[in-house]
Design a protein around this motif. Sequence first.
Motif, short mmCIF file in Angstrom:
data_model
loop_
_atom_site.label_atom_id
_atom_site.label_comp_id
_atom_site.label_asym_id
_atom_site.label_seq_id
_atom_site.Cartn_x
_atom_site.Cartn_y
_atom_site.Cartn_z
N GLY A 49 -10.59 48.45 44.89
CA GLY A 49 -11.87 47.95 45.37
C GLY A 49 -12.49 48.77 46.48
N LEU A 50 -11.75 49.71 47.03
CA LEU A 50 -12.28 50.54 48.10
C LEU A 50 -12.88 51.85 47.60
CD1 LEU A 50 -9.48 50.00 50.76
CD2 LEU A 50 -11.77 49.03 50.73
N ILE A 51 -12.82 52.09 46.30
CA ILE A 51 -13.34 53.34 45.73
C ILE A 51 -14.85 53.44 45.94
CG2 ILE A 51 -13.74 54.58 43.58
CD1 ILE A 51 -11.03 53.55 42.63
N MET A 52 -15.58 52.42 45.55
CA MET A 52 -17.04 52.45 45.64
C MET A 52 -17.53 52.53 47.09
SD MET A 52 -18.38 52.12 42.44
CE MET A 52 -19.88 51.24 42.61
N PRO A 53 -17.00 51.71 48.03
CA PRO A 53 -17.46 51.85 49.41
C PRO A 53 -17.19 53.23 50.00
CG PRO A 53 -16.34 49.76 49.15
CD PRO A 53 -16.14 50.53 47.88
N VAL A 54 -16.06 53.84 49.66
CA VAL A 54 -15.76 55.18 50.16
C VAL A 54 -16.74 56.20 49.58
CG1 VAL A 54 -14.05 57.04 50.09
CG2 VAL A 54 -13.34 54.72 50.68
N LEU A 55 -17.07 56.07 48.30
CA LEU A 55 -18.05 56.98 47.71
C LEU A 55 -19.41 56.85 48.37
CD1 LEU A 55 -17.20 56.76 43.90
CD2 LEU A 55 -16.74 58.64 45.47
N PHE A 56 -19.85 55.63 48.63
CA PHE A 56 -21.13 55.43 49.30
C PHE A 56 -21.09 55.93 50.74
CE2 PHE A 56 -22.20 52.82 45.70
CZ PHE A 56 -23.57 52.92 45.63
N LEU A 57 -19.94 55.80 51.41
CA LEU A 57 -19.82 56.32 52.77
C LEU A 57 -19.89 57.85 52.78
CD1 LEU A 57 -19.24 55.74 55.76
CD2 LEU A 57 -16.82 55.98 55.23
N ILE A 58 -19.24 58.48 51.82
CA ILE A 58 -19.31 59.94 51.71
C ILE A 58 -20.74 60.38 51.44
CG2 ILE A 58 -18.62 61.89 50.25
CD1 ILE A 58 -15.88 60.49 49.97
N TYR A 59 -21.45 59.64 50.61
CA TYR A 59 -22.84 59.97 50.33
C TYR A 59 -23.71 59.85 51.59
CZ TYR A 59 -27.55 59.62 48.45
OH TYR A 59 -28.88 59.82 48.21
N SER A 60 -23.48 58.82 52.39
CA SER A 60 -24.28 58.68 53.62
C SER A 60 -23.97 59.79 54.61
CB SER A 60 -24.07 57.31 54.25
OG SER A 60 -22.76 57.18 54.75
N LEU A 61 -22.72 60.19 54.70
CA LEU A 61 -22.37 61.30 55.59
C LEU A 61 -22.94 62.62 55.07
CD1 LEU A 61 -18.69 60.37 56.46
CD2 LEU A 61 -20.74 60.09 57.87
N TYR A 62 -23.00 62.77 53.77
CA TYR A 62 -23.62 63.95 53.18
C TYR A 62 -25.10 64.01 53.53
CZ TYR A 62 -25.76 66.85 49.57
OH TYR A 62 -26.51 67.78 48.92
N ASN A 63 -25.78 62.88 53.44
CA ASN A 63 -27.20 62.84 53.82
C ASN A 63 -27.40 63.19 55.29
OD1 ASN A 63 -28.48 62.32 51.44
ND2 ASN A 63 -28.46 60.11 51.69
N LEU A 64 -26.49 62.74 56.13
CA LEU A 64 -26.59 63.07 57.56
C LEU A 64 -26.41 64.57 57.78
CD1 LEU A 64 -26.86 62.09 60.47
CD2 LEU A 64 -24.38 61.86 60.50
N PRO A 109 -25.53 49.86 51.69
CA PRO A 109 -24.74 49.62 50.48
C PRO A 109 -23.24 49.62 50.74
CG PRO A 109 -26.42 51.27 50.05
CD PRO A 109 -26.42 51.02 51.52
N THR A 110 -22.78 50.48 51.65
CA THR A 110 -21.35 50.52 51.99
C THR A 110 -20.91 49.20 52.59
OG1 THR A 110 -21.54 52.89 52.42
CG2 THR A 110 -19.60 51.78 53.28
N ILE A 111 -21.71 48.67 53.52
CA ILE A 111 -21.37 47.39 54.16
C ILE A 111 -21.38 46.26 53.15
CG2 ILE A 111 -22.20 45.72 55.87
CD1 ILE A 111 -23.24 48.19 57.46
N MET A 112 -22.35 46.26 52.25
CA MET A 112 -22.41 45.22 51.23
C MET A 112 -21.20 45.29 50.29
SD MET A 112 -26.48 45.13 50.34
CE MET A 112 -26.16 44.42 48.76
N LEU A 113 -20.81 46.50 49.87
CA LEU A 113 -19.68 46.64 48.97
C LEU A 113 -18.36 46.26 49.66
CD1 LEU A 113 -20.63 49.93 47.11
CD2 LEU A 113 -20.71 47.60 46.22
N ILE A 114 -18.24 46.56 50.94
CA ILE A 114 -17.04 46.14 51.68
C ILE A 114 -17.00 44.62 51.80
CG2 ILE A 114 -15.95 46.19 53.96
CD1 ILE A 114 -16.71 49.15 54.11
N ALA A 115 -18.15 43.99 52.00
CA ALA A 115 -18.20 42.52 52.06
C ALA A 115 -17.78 41.92 50.72
CB ALA A 115 -19.60 42.05 52.45
#
Length: 91
Positions: A34-49, A74-80
Amino acid sequence: MPLEMHELLLAFVVILSVLGLQIFLSLREGKYWGLIMPVLFLIYSLYNLSKTTLFSELTSGYYKFGLVLQASIPTIMLIAVYFICRKIRNK
């Protein structure tokens, strides 16, 4: 330019698909699925930064903070969703 109806429908289907996949992965027996998607979205946000640091006119602190905050929603929502599903699974 406003979005047309089929574009809104496509966005809605994509959002529901991501949420459905997150629920499916979060309810699996292994807790890390279940942590795969939040980690992918977190990597995407860091890439944008990291992309914004290449442009000197976009390097204000407020802009970076807003970008990270917006990309982290989206990362926060997926973690929730992950924690809610894990709580349900453990009952």
